[in-house]
Design a protein around this motif. Sequence first.
Motif, short mmCIF file in Angstrom:
data_model
loop_
_atom_site.label_atom_id
_atom_site.label_comp_id
_atom_site.label_asym_id
_atom_site.label_seq_id
_atom_site.Cartn_x
_atom_site.Cartn_y
_atom_site.Cartn_z
N UNK A 151 -0.35 -3.81 -5.88
CA UNK A 151 -0.15 -2.45 -5.34
C UNK A 151 -1.48 -1.74 -5.22
N UNK A 152 -1.68 -1.09 -4.08
CA UNK A 152 -2.85 -0.24 -3.83
C UNK A 152 -2.31 1.15 -3.51
N UNK A 153 -2.91 2.15 -4.14
CA UNK A 153 -2.53 3.53 -3.87
C UNK A 153 -3.71 4.22 -3.18
N UNK A 154 -3.42 4.93 -2.09
CA UNK A 154 -4.44 5.66 -1.34
C UNK A 154 -4.02 7.13 -1.31
N UNK B 261 0.86 -1.18 0.00
CA UNK B 261 0.00 0.00 0.00
C UNK B 261 0.89 1.23 0.00
N UNK B 262 0.64 2.14 -0.95
CA UNK B 262 1.35 3.41 -1.03
C UNK B 262 0.32 4.49 -0.73
N UNK B 263 0.57 5.25 0.31
CA UNK B 263 -0.40 6.27 0.72
C UNK B 263 0.24 7.65 0.64
N UNK B 264 -0.44 8.56 -0.07
CA UNK B 264 0.02 9.95 -0.13
C UNK B 264 -0.54 10.66 1.09
N UNK B 265 0.35 11.06 2.01
CA UNK B 265 -0.11 11.65 3.26
C UNK B 265 0.15 13.16 3.33
N UNK C 115 -7.42 13.38 -1.20
CA UNK C 115 -8.77 12.87 -1.04
C UNK C 115 -9.41 12.32 -2.30
N UNK C 116 -8.59 11.89 -3.27
CA UNK C 116 -9.17 11.40 -4.53
C UNK C 116 -9.53 9.92 -4.48
N UNK C 117 -9.17 9.23 -3.38
CA UNK C 117 -9.63 7.85 -3.23
C UNK C 117 -8.54 6.81 -3.19
N UNK C 118 -8.98 5.56 -3.39
CA UNK C 118 -8.11 4.39 -3.37
C UNK C 118 -8.11 3.77 -4.76
N UNK C 119 -6.93 3.34 -5.21
CA UNK C 119 -6.79 2.83 -6.57
C UNK C 119 -6.07 1.49 -6.56
N UNK C 120 -6.61 0.52 -7.29
CA UNK C 120 -6.01 -0.81 -7.42
C UNK C 120 -6.16 -1.27 -8.87
N UNK C 121 -5.66 -2.49 -9.14
CA UNK C 121 -5.82 -3.08 -10.47
C UNK C 121 -4.95 -2.43 -11.52
N UNK C 122 -3.74 -2.17 -11.18
CA UNK C 122 -2.83 -1.47 -12.10
C UNK C 122 -2.14 -2.42 -13.06
N UNK C 123 -1.78 -1.88 -14.22
CA UNK C 123 -0.73 -2.46 -15.03
C UNK C 123 0.41 -1.43 -14.96
N UNK C 124 1.53 -1.70 -15.56
CA UNK C 124 2.68 -0.81 -15.41
C UNK C 124 2.36 0.61 -15.88
#
Length: 185
Positions: A60-63, A6-10, A68-77
């Motif tokens: 990989x999950x990006x938060x 999980x990569x979170x932009x804080x 505040x744009x959300x959570x993103x999964x299901x990536x390709x490169x």
Amino acid sequence: MANSLQIEKVLSNRFEFSLNGGTAVSAIYPTLLTNGTKCDFKTSTGANIIKKQNIDVTEITIVDTFGGTGTFTGFNVITLWSKLTELDFWGETSGGGSGGVTTFTGLTDTPSYFGNNGKTLQINTSENKLEAVPFYNYKDLIELDDVSISSLTENKILGVTNVNGTNKVTLVDKPSSGTTYFSAV
């Protein structure tokens, strides 16, 4: 065993990495190396941010907590790189990097002071810079600088007269007959 990262932009320039729900590790403007579908996250000096590397892009999950744009999964490169760029992962839009800017104030030719009363921005004639120019917001003809009348008068028409060395719109006598004049206001 699959690894979940999980990569979170804080903050605007800070990201936290958490592998398999473990303790988060922070980094400012990290780097990414992809080899096929495997990802390695490094510091700007090349050290591993997290001990385990070769994380598959699908794990990989990006938060975006900061924006505040959300959570993103299901990536390709490609989509991973795009999302990280959008989130300013490398810091290119915040401080003079080579990736361009995402805000008007990030442009180098944008004035730093917007209180220049009566001015607006305009692209110069060479189309390479913004310049402050007078802003005209007139609702009546008589407000224009090149008009030398204060009100309209019956049986007069608009004409151009030289007033103190400057051509100005004035009221002139209406011709008696034989000549057609066109006036536009």
